[in-house]
Design a protein around this motif. Sequence first.
Motif, mmCIF file in Angstrom:
data_model
loop_
_atom_site.group_PDB
_atom_site.id
_atom_site.type_symbol
_atom_site.label_atom_id
_atom_site.label_comp_id
_atom_site.label_asym_id
_atom_site.label_seq_id
_atom_site.Cartn_x
_atom_site.Cartn_y
_atom_site.Cartn_z
ATOM 1 N N ALA A 30 0.862 -1.193 0.000
ATOM 2 C CA ALA A 30 0.000 0.000 0.000
ATOM 3 C C ALA A 30 0.892 1.234 0.000
ATOM 4 C CB ALA A 30 -0.911 0.006 1.230
ATOM 5 N N GLU A 31 0.924 1.920 -1.136
ATOM 6 C CA GLU A 31 1.750 3.118 -1.272
ATOM 7 C C GLU A 31 0.864 4.352 -1.267
ATOM 8 O OE1 GLU A 31 5.298 4.874 -4.205
ATOM 9 O OE2 GLU A 31 4.360 2.939 -4.632
ATOM 10 N N HIS A 32 1.440 5.471 -0.860
ATOM 11 C CA HIS A 32 0.741 6.756 -0.983
ATOM 12 C C HIS A 32 0.747 7.135 -2.462
ATOM 13 C CE1 HIS A 32 0.320 8.157 3.316
ATOM 14 N NE2 HIS A 32 0.943 6.999 3.420
ATOM 15 N N LEU A 33 -0.242 6.605 -3.176
ATOM 16 C CA LEU A 33 -0.279 6.695 -4.623
ATOM 17 C C LEU A 33 -1.750 6.674 -5.048
ATOM 18 C CD1 LEU A 33 1.761 4.242 -6.964
ATOM 19 C CD2 LEU A 33 -0.207 5.573 -7.659
ATOM 20 N N THR A 89 10.813 9.784 -0.260
ATOM 21 C CA THR A 89 10.528 11.211 -0.054
ATOM 22 C C THR A 89 9.755 11.414 1.247
ATOM 23 O OG1 THR A 89 8.450 11.067 -1.319
ATOM 24 C CG2 THR A 89 10.422 11.661 -2.534
ATOM 25 N N TYR A 90 9.464 10.310 1.949
ATOM 26 C CA TYR A 90 8.598 10.361 3.132
ATOM 27 C C TYR A 90 9.419 10.595 4.402
ATOM 28 C CZ TYR A 90 5.029 9.047 6.531
ATOM 29 O OH TYR A 90 4.135 9.053 7.575
ATOM 30 N N ARG A 97 5.560 14.181 -5.476
ATOM 31 C CA ARG A 97 6.207 14.458 -6.755
ATOM 32 C C ARG A 97 6.264 13.235 -7.660
ATOM 33 N NH1 ARG A 97 11.773 13.181 -6.915
ATOM 34 N NH2 ARG A 97 12.080 14.791 -8.492
ATOM 35 N N TRP A 98 6.177 12.058 -7.087
ATOM 36 C CA TRP A 98 6.267 10.856 -7.904
ATOM 37 C C TRP A 98 4.947 10.508 -8.574
ATOM 38 C CZ3 TRP A 98 10.719 9.486 -9.441
ATOM 39 C CH2 TRP A 98 11.856 9.627 -8.624
ATOM 40 N N TRP A 99 3.837 10.748 -7.881
ATOM 41 C CA TRP A 99 2.568 10.203 -8.337
ATOM 42 C C TRP A 99 1.513 11.287 -8.498
ATOM 43 C CZ3 TRP A 99 4.068 6.081 -10.375
ATOM 44 C CH2 TRP A 99 4.984 5.232 -9.754
ATOM 45 N N GLY A 100 1.566 11.970 -9.640
ATOM 46 C CA GLY A 100 0.500 12.880 -10.026
ATOM 47 C C GLY A 100 0.585 14.279 -9.473
ATOM 48 N N GLY A 101 1.628 14.570 -8.681
ATOM 49 C CA GLY A 101 1.783 15.922 -8.130
ATOM 50 C C GLY A 101 0.678 16.324 -7.177
ATOM 51 N N SER A 102 0.007 15.335 -6.573
ATOM 52 C CA SER A 102 -1.092 15.638 -5.652
ATOM 53 C C SER A 102 -0.552 16.086 -4.297
ATOM 54 C CB SER A 102 -1.991 14.413 -5.481
ATOM 55 O OG SER A 102 -1.228 13.304 -5.022
ATOM 56 N N LEU A 103 -1.411 16.746 -3.524
ATOM 57 C CA LEU A 103 -1.022 17.222 -2.201
ATOM 58 C C LEU A 103 -1.166 16.093 -1.195
ATOM 59 C CD1 LEU A 103 -0.095 19.932 -0.868
ATOM 60 C CD2 LEU A 103 -2.462 20.187 -0.098
ATOM 61 N N PRO A 110 2.462 18.961 8.526
ATOM 62 C CA PRO A 110 2.798 19.689 7.290
ATOM 63 C C PRO A 110 2.386 18.899 6.053
ATOM 64 C CG PRO A 110 4.758 18.643 8.213
ATOM 65 C CD PRO A 110 3.657 18.430 9.209
ATOM 66 N N ALA A 111 2.058 19.598 4.996
ATOM 67 C CA ALA A 111 1.705 18.955 3.718
ATOM 68 C C ALA A 111 2.904 19.006 2.772
ATOM 69 C CB ALA A 111 0.510 19.659 3.098
ATOM 70 N N ILE A 112 2.958 18.020 1.877
ATOM 71 C CA ILE A 112 3.993 18.007 0.843
ATOM 72 C C ILE A 112 3.335 17.664 -0.494
ATOM 73 C CG2 ILE A 112 5.845 17.324 2.422
ATOM 74 C CD1 ILE A 112 5.603 14.465 1.177
ATOM 75 N N VAL A 113 4.058 17.895 -1.577
ATOM 76 C CA VAL A 113 3.586 17.491 -2.893
ATOM 77 C C VAL A 113 4.157 16.104 -3.199
ATOM 78 C CG1 VAL A 113 3.676 17.977 -5.365
ATOM 79 C CG2 VAL A 113 3.374 19.851 -3.732
#
Length: 514
Positions: free
Chosen positions: A46-49, A97-98, A116-122, A111-114
């Motif tokens: 399960a990835e943040h994707l 990146t986590y 960058r790997w998967w769709g540029g989502s917040l 804090p929020a990040i972008v």
Amino acid sequence: MKKILPFILLFFALSSKLTAQTKIQFINTNGDPPATISKYIYSHFAEHLGSGIYGGFYVGDTSRISNTNGVRNDIIAALKIMKIPSLRWPGGCFADTYHWKDGIGEKTGRPAIVNRWWGGSLEDNSFGTHDFLNLCELLDADPYMAGNIGSGTVQELADWVQYVSTDTKNPMSDLRRKNGREKPWKVRFWGVGNEAWGCGGNMTPEYYVNEYRKYATFMTDWTNSDKLFRVASGANVDDYHWTETLMKGIPKNMVEGVALHHYSFVEWSKKGSATNFTEQQYFKTMKTAWRMEELVTKHSAIMDKYDPGKKIALVVDEWGGWYDVEKGTNPGFLYQQNTIRDAMIAGVTLNIFNNHSDRVRMANLAQCINVLQAVILTNKEKMILTPTYHVMEMYNVHQDALRIPVSIQSEEYTLGTEKLPAVSASVSKDKTGVVHISLTNISAKNAQPVTIDLGDGKYRSVTGRILSSAKLQDHNSFTEPDKIKPNVFKGAALKNNQLNLSLPATSIVVLTLN
């Protein structure tokens, strides 16, 4: 006579086709201890994707969808039935990146990040360490956490290990208690980076070996080193030099597993639709799925040179089918449907892992929900189980069972001038003495007659389950959630310690022998 001869030749040709069959034989191991098929071969990822986490597992505790601390209860129930043994998180490429401290404490202050790997989502970090480890507890599954060695530090990973696993008085366990968790979770499985050859840092294997040794050293205080299972970031497909460099360069007391990644697809640069594909595209996909046999065999041979006792596991912690995303969805979210083709990938691949269970002791299907070859798809409050889910559930009878070696002489699945073995199989005996045989026929057109010689075993009865569908492109949808599901299989005949059956085209059959 000249007129009769062609008919005679045709008769013999047809007879030979009718009598052709796949032969499987149980092998007597002559007293050698059988290998156990580790339950961890049936693990997930399960990835943040995309909507794998948010909108998949996690809907938040204010959602109208039934949940426990924000995690969907219907998903928890489904995965428990499937017997998910372990879950890998937070990546994948996202892992490097986590920064785990962004995902603890009050959710409103994170804090929020972008991404960058998967769709540029917040990424708002509302699903973090506590959420994941509590999810694993709900699932009765072991967490497998991927550490950040790409953009992270040695101290950061060492602190994470202490935060989740130590009960002694120290700053990290104090911080965990402050955040509401008194007792540690005792996380055993750790990935030391991910795809270090690519998104994890574009490292050479020689450079990564030294990075691995450094990080692995500080992950433990050496009093609990036997409790950690550290997985080195392993090869991309057939990079045998990478595996050799790791096995040569990492001391054996510093590594418990070496990873391998391999996906099945039509062509890497032209993956094609998940549901609208030709038999030729299907054949190409199955060819890459069958390649897992070659990869596992060759990487294992390298590992055997340096670790003849097979103490270090080969961990295939990313595998599955990869196609173009569904129309109208974000290309970076990797959302794809799941057909009987995916069931064939799962059946063949799991049989390969089972038959190599002396070395393959963990594998993680990519991914669990809404991403790549998912076992579950969600749409708001709706949830469907994919054909792959049903294969994983049918095959869970092999978890922690003793492997029975078999020899297989398979008939061929032919398309044009190319050929593949039509039938794959694996066999095991569980703790109660019951034997299970899993069979996959990838032929898109032909049923396969199969004869199984059961060796010295004495069996009274056989029962079975089957997963199949009329078309390769068939799939479960939110309007037809049960189009493909397991059914009772009554086509196996047991006589004189031999099984005879016919496997329908593109089918999975699991037999139970008592």
